[in-house]
Design a protein around this motif. Structure first.
Motif, PDB file in Angstrom:
ATOM      1  N   LEU A  60       0.867  -1.173   0.000  1.00  0.00           N
ATOM      2  CA  LEU A  60       0.000   0.000   0.000  1.00  0.00           C
ATOM      3  C   LEU A  60       0.905   1.225   0.000  1.00  0.00           C
ATOM      4  CD1 LEU A  60      -2.467  -1.071   2.870  1.00  0.00           C
ATOM      5  CD2 LEU A  60      -2.358  -1.906   0.508  1.00  0.00           C
ATOM      6  N   ASN A  61       0.947   1.935  -1.123  1.00  0.00           N
ATOM      7  CA  ASN A  61       1.814   3.104  -1.223  1.00  0.00           C
ATOM      8  C   ASN A  61       1.118   4.351  -0.696  1.00  0.00           C
ATOM      9  OD1 ASN A  61       3.476   2.098  -4.280  1.00  0.00           O
ATOM     10  ND2 ASN A  61       4.271   2.077  -2.184  1.00  0.00           N
ATOM     11  N   THR A  62       1.780   5.052   0.218  1.00  0.00           N
ATOM     12  CA  THR A  62       1.237   6.301   0.746  1.00  0.00           C
ATOM     13  C   THR A  62       1.311   7.416  -0.278  1.00  0.00           C
ATOM     14  OG1 THR A  62       3.380   6.951   1.683  1.00  0.00           O
ATOM     15  CG2 THR A  62       1.882   5.699   3.104  1.00  0.00           C
ATOM     16  N   HIS A  63       2.415   7.462  -1.020  1.00  0.00           N
ATOM     17  CA  HIS A  63       2.593   8.441  -2.086  1.00  0.00           C
ATOM     18  C   HIS A  63       3.755   7.988  -2.953  1.00  0.00           C
ATOM     19  CE1 HIS A  63       5.389   9.736   1.001  1.00  0.00           C
ATOM     20  NE2 HIS A  63       5.912  10.669   0.235  1.00  0.00           N
ATOM     21  N   SER A  64       4.031   8.750  -3.995  1.00  0.00           N
ATOM     22  CA  SER A  64       4.906   8.260  -5.056  1.00  0.00           C
ATOM     23  C   SER A  64       6.330   8.779  -5.001  1.00  0.00           C
ATOM     24  CB  SER A  64       4.295   8.624  -6.418  1.00  0.00           C
ATOM     25  OG  SER A  64       4.091  10.030  -6.514  1.00  0.00           O
ATOM     26  N   PRO A 140      -6.902  10.442   3.548  1.00  0.00           N
ATOM     27  CA  PRO A 140      -6.281  11.470   2.708  1.00  0.00           C
ATOM     28  C   PRO A 140      -5.415  12.411   3.551  1.00  0.00           C
ATOM     29  CG  PRO A 140      -8.626  11.246   2.214  1.00  0.00           C
ATOM     30  CD  PRO A 140      -8.381  10.478   3.474  1.00  0.00           C
ATOM     31  N   LEU A 141      -4.172  12.608   3.115  1.00  0.00           N
ATOM     32  CA  LEU A 141      -3.237  13.505   3.809  1.00  0.00           C
ATOM     33  C   LEU A 141      -2.510  14.375   2.777  1.00  0.00           C
ATOM     34  CD1 LEU A 141      -1.596  10.934   6.295  1.00  0.00           C
ATOM     35  CD2 LEU A 141      -3.385  12.621   6.843  1.00  0.00           C
ATOM     36  N   MET A 148      -1.263  12.263  -1.305  1.00  0.00           N
ATOM     37  CA  MET A 148      -0.683  11.401  -0.283  1.00  0.00           C
ATOM     38  C   MET A 148      -1.774  10.892   0.671  1.00  0.00           C
ATOM     39  SD  MET A 148       2.567  12.127   2.235  1.00  0.00           S
ATOM     40  CE  MET A 148       1.650  12.995   3.518  1.00  0.00           C
ATOM     41  N   THR A 149      -1.602   9.656   1.115  1.00  0.00           N
ATOM     42  CA  THR A 149      -2.554   9.065   2.048  1.00  0.00           C
ATOM     43  C   THR A 149      -1.810   8.438   3.234  1.00  0.00           C
ATOM     44  OG1 THR A 149      -2.527   6.913   0.937  1.00  0.00           O
ATOM     45  CG2 THR A 149      -4.197   8.489   0.224  1.00  0.00           C
ATOM     46  N   GLY A 150      -2.534   8.281   4.315  1.00  0.00           N
ATOM     47  CA  GLY A 150      -2.088   7.463   5.430  1.00  0.00           C
ATOM     48  C   GLY A 150      -3.029   6.282   5.546  1.00  0.00           C
ATOM     49  N   PHE A 151      -2.748   5.390   6.474  1.00  0.00           N
ATOM     50  CA  PHE A 151      -3.591   4.201   6.643  1.00  0.00           C
ATOM     51  C   PHE A 151      -3.821   3.934   8.121  1.00  0.00           C
ATOM     52  CE2 PHE A 151      -1.169   3.570   2.701  1.00  0.00           C
ATOM     53  CZ  PHE A 151      -2.215   3.441   1.793  1.00  0.00           C
ATOM     54  N   ARG A 152      -5.086   3.689   8.467  1.00  0.00           N
ATOM     55  CA  ARG A 152      -5.427   3.261   9.824  1.00  0.00           C
ATOM     56  C   ARG A 152      -5.732   1.771   9.787  1.00  0.00           C
ATOM     57  NH1 ARG A 152      -7.153   5.630  14.639  1.00  0.00           N
ATOM     58  NH2 ARG A 152      -7.321   7.700  13.676  1.00  0.00           N
ATOM     59  N   MET A 153      -5.014   1.027  10.619  1.00  0.00           N
ATOM     60  CA  MET A 153      -5.184  -0.419  10.669  1.00  0.00           C
ATOM     61  C   MET A 153      -6.376  -0.803  11.560  1.00  0.00           C
ATOM     62  SD  MET A 153      -2.982  -1.407   8.601  1.00  0.00           S
ATOM     63  CE  MET A 153      -2.152  -0.166   7.621  1.00  0.00           C
ATOM     64  N   PRO A 154      -6.851  -2.031  11.484  1.00  0.00           N
ATOM     65  CA  PRO A 154      -8.011  -2.434  12.287  1.00  0.00           C
ATOM     66  C   PRO A 154      -7.828  -2.226  13.787  1.00  0.00           C
ATOM     67  CG  PRO A 154      -7.588  -4.057  10.583  1.00  0.00           C
ATOM     68  CD  PRO A 154      -6.446  -3.093  10.536  1.00  0.00           C
ATOM     69  N   ASP A 155      -6.593  -2.284  14.267  1.00  0.00           N
ATOM     70  CA  ASP A 155      -6.353  -2.076  15.701  1.00  0.00           C
ATOM     71  C   ASP A 155      -6.108  -0.611  16.051  1.00  0.00           C
ATOM     72  OD1 ASP A 155      -3.834  -1.685  14.681  1.00  0.00           O
ATOM     73  OD2 ASP A 155      -2.908  -3.394  15.693  1.00  0.00           O
ATOM     74  N   GLY A 156      -6.278   0.272  15.062  1.00  0.00           N
ATOM     75  CA  GLY A 156      -6.169   1.701  15.319  1.00  0.00           C
ATOM     76  C   GLY A 156      -4.834   2.320  15.010  1.00  0.00           C
TER      77      GLY A 156
END
Length: 292
Positions: A60-64, A140-141, A148-156
């Motif tokens: 999963l790429n946050t940005h390029s 979205p960040l 650019m994006t970030g990611f929140r995992m199932p555990d937060g």
């Protein structure tokens, strides 16, 4: 370097120049958040995955930016994994020459066509694809880069990409790369309001509370904006502004720094103009900037 650090039951990060996140989906399959800066980084990541008996399902790429997608091609070639990206970032990942071209504002000379600014191309799939892990939230960040994006995992646990830098980095380099200053400040506000058991910025220490560091990043942006604004007391052209920025912060100019800092200064000028703090005029076939 490239040590695996556990931060929750299912989340790790690989400690390297741009932290790589690891999410354990099940006993066999894992997802990476970004892939490092080059083929060598990809190889080291593969060794870690193999050592733990993990199969790489997708990246999963946050940005390029090249330091976040540089391992894509190697890992995709070795494992057949999918690479997820979105928006403009997907285009830059598929066609990496876009990064140095965008930074330079034209066809980049050979001095800019290297792995620091131009990764190898890789095949990408949009976040909207049915195969994307639905338990992971895409955040979205924008600001540092286009989409650019970030990611929140199932555990937060939240992986924050490049939306904040460490104090050490900001004090050393002073002018961190920003594409859209207004969007970046809005992202800082958004991140400051977030809650999570652990935040993992790519270029700062992982921590459960990053509010003070967010404020430090915001303060640096305001100070850089004030410095650029102060240079514009009289009508002045871009190269002179850039020279003053490099001189005042003790930076050393080379091709990479010219395009990275130069692009950022242009973004500050756009923001200052759009917010009514400076004006622009053409005189003697030159674009000049001046305080209002």
């Amino acid at each position: 370097m490239y040590e695996l650090v556990q931060i929750s039951e299912k989340c790790y990060y690989i400690n390297c120049p741009a932290k790589i996140g690891v999410y354990i989906a099940d006993k066999e399959n894992v997802y990476l958040i970004d892939s490092g800066n080059d083929k060598d980084a990809g190889r080291k990541v593969r060794q870690l995955l193999d050592k733990n008996g993990w199969h790489l399902k997708a990246i999963l790429n946050t940005h390029s930016n090249a330091d976040h997608i540089g391992g894509n091609r190697y890992l995709q070639g070795q494992t057949g994994c999918k690479i997820y990206s979105g928006g403009i970032e997907a285009a830059f990942t598929k066609y990496p020459v876009l990064e140095p071209s965008f930074l330079y504002g034209g066809y980049p000379c050979r001095d800019l066509r290297h792995k620091f600014l131009m990764a190898q191309e890789s095949d990408v799939t949009d976040f909207s694809d049915a195969g994307f892990p639905k338990e992971i939230e895409v955040i979205p960040l924008p600001g540092h880069f286009f989409d650019m994006t970030g990611f929140r995992m199932p555990d937060g646990v939240v992986f924050l990409a490049d939306c904040i830098s460490s104090r050490e980095t900001l004090d050393k380099y002073a002018v961190s790369f920003i594409y859209d200053v207004g969007a970046y400040l809005e992202t800082l506000d958004k991140v400051e309001r977030m809650e999570a058991p652990m935040f993992v910025p790519a270029h700062a220490q992982a921590a459960p509370d990053i509010s003070e560091l967010v404020r430090y990043n915001r303060d640096k942006v305001q100070k850089v904006a004030e410095r650029i604004w102060s240079v514009c007391r009289e009508p002045v052209h871009f190269e002179r502004i850039l020279q003053e920025v490099f001189g005042s912060y003790g930076l050393t100019m080379n091709f990479e720094q010219y395009v990275l800092v130069g692009s950022t200064v242009r973004s500050y000028l756009s923001w200052l103009k759009d917010t009514g703090k400076i004006t622009a005029a053409f005189q003697d076939n030159m674009l000049l900037w001046q305080q209002i």
